[in-house]
Enzyme design. Structure first.
Site, PDB file in Angstrom:
ATOM      1  N   ASN A  66      48.401  45.268  74.771  1.00  0.00           N
ATOM      2  CA  ASN A  66      47.275  44.266  75.115  1.00  0.00           C
ATOM      3  C   ASN A  66      46.104  44.603  74.322  1.00  0.00           C
ATOM      4  OD1 ASN A  66      47.904  41.391  76.339  1.00  0.00           O
ATOM      5  ND2 ASN A  66      48.881  42.945  77.679  1.00  0.00           N
ATOM      6  N   MET A  72      45.086  49.293  86.494  1.00  0.00           N
ATOM      7  CA  MET A  72      45.755  49.073  87.802  1.00  0.00           C
ATOM      8  C   MET A  72      45.001  49.578  88.750  1.00  0.00           C
ATOM      9  SD  MET A  72      48.190  47.740  86.353  1.00  0.00           S
ATOM     10  CE  MET A  72      49.604  47.558  87.268  1.00  0.00           C
ATOM     11  N   HIS A 109      46.474  38.554  83.693  1.00  0.00           N
ATOM     12  CA  HIS A 109      47.465  38.881  84.649  1.00  0.00           C
ATOM     13  C   HIS A 109      48.583  37.953  84.316  1.00  0.00           C
ATOM     14  CE1 HIS A 109      49.183  39.844  88.526  1.00  0.00           C
ATOM     15  NE2 HIS A 109      49.575  38.303  88.356  1.00  0.00           N
TER      16      HIS A 109
HETATM   17  C1  GRF Z   1      50.113  42.899  81.292  1.00  0.00           C
HETATM   18  O1  GRF Z   1      51.191  42.324  81.550  1.00  0.00           O
HETATM   19  C2  GRF Z   1      48.903  42.574  81.733  1.00  0.00           C
HETATM   20  O2  GRF Z   1      49.011  41.163  82.214  1.00  0.00           O
HETATM   21  C3  GRF Z   1      49.004  43.425  83.118  1.00  0.00           C
HETATM   22  O3  GRF Z   1      49.144  44.588  82.873  1.00  0.00           O
HETATM   23  C4  GRF Z   1      50.148  44.504  81.705  1.00  0.00           C
HETATM   24  C5  GRF Z   1      49.610  45.514  80.752  1.00  0.00           C
HETATM   25  O4  GRF Z   1      50.320  45.668  79.704  1.00  0.00           O
HETATM   26  N1  GRF Z   1      47.761  43.083  83.641  1.00  0.00           N
HETATM   27  P1  GRF Z   1      50.051  46.494  78.318  1.00  0.00           P
HETATM   28  O5  GRF Z   1      49.738  47.900  78.936  1.00  0.00           O
HETATM   29  O6  GRF Z   1      48.817  45.841  77.833  1.00  0.00           O
HETATM   30  O7  GRF Z   1      51.264  46.558  77.533  1.00  0.00           O
END
Ligand code: GRF
Length: 195
Positions: free
Chosen positions: A16, A92, A111
């Site tokens: 992301n 996290m 989320h």
């Molecule tokens: C995503 O699924 C987001 O919704 C959640 O953590 C994940 C992170 O994925 N909060 P990435 O590290 O961006 O690949």
């Protein structure tokens, strides 16, 4: 008018983060991505930030360190970088009063579920094990709870019979990458107009 300054917070893979950064680079995000904040030394997202040349800060929480002390250290960086909004993209940790007070209504999280269904760290797995017929992604403001803040945007996805956990993860991430930059931009525009 000076552009809005964003810090992206992430703890892991960072797909992301990359989706946001690409949108920023291609002019689809008018705010400025100022830095990455990561709380895990080994996280892949750090490599992603290095690759694109974005400043990054690795800020691990010491064992026995109070949440307020940890967040004060983060705040010091955010103030030095003159950050206006925080974007949590797979960060996290549950935020505490120090950051929430410093950035009221200015912290957004993505989320991987249709909140209030399946909050917490294993949302996609929980939906899969529950044989949910519908899954989706939520963008919401951050409060002191676990994925409980006011919802800004949600989009649904259908679960097909035979979809594996991996299939669901792939679908969710593709949806996240599509909607996160777009909806972040829309929310920031609205937020800056009303402030
Ligand atoms: C995503 O699924 C987001 O919704 C959640 O953590 C994940 C992170 O994925 N909060 P990435 O590290 O961006 O690949």
């Amino acid at each position: 008018m000076a552009s809005i300054r964003l810090a992206v917070f992430a703890s892991g893979n960072g797909s992301n983060f990359s989706a946001l950064y690409e949108a920023y680079q291609s002019g689809k995000l008018s705010a400025e991505m100022v830095c990455l904040i990561c709380d895990q030394r080994e996280a892949l997202v750090i490599e992603r930030a290095k690759k694109v040349g974005l400043p990054y800060y690795i800020v691990e929480r010491f064992s026995n360190e109070a949440k307020s002390t940890y967040e004060s250290r983060l705040l010091k960086i955010l103030r030095a970088e003159q950050v206006d909004y925080l974007v949590l993209a797979g960060f996290m940790r549950i935020l505490g009063t120090t950051l929430l007070t410093a950035y009221p209504q200015k912290i957004i999280n993505i989320h991987p579920s249709l909140l209030p269904k399946y909050p917490g760290k294993q949302a996609i797995r929980d939906a899969y094990e529950d044989q949910a017929r519908e899954i989706g992604v939520t963008l919401h403001l951050v409060d002191q709870g676990i994925d409980t803040g006011p919802i800004i945007y949600q989009e649904k996805l259908e679960c097909l019979p035979g979809d594996s956990l991996f299939d669901l993860e792939e679908k969710i991430h593709a949806l996240e990458h599509r909607i996160f930059p777009r909806e972040l931009e829309a929310w920031l525009k609205g937020a800056s107009l009303s402030s």
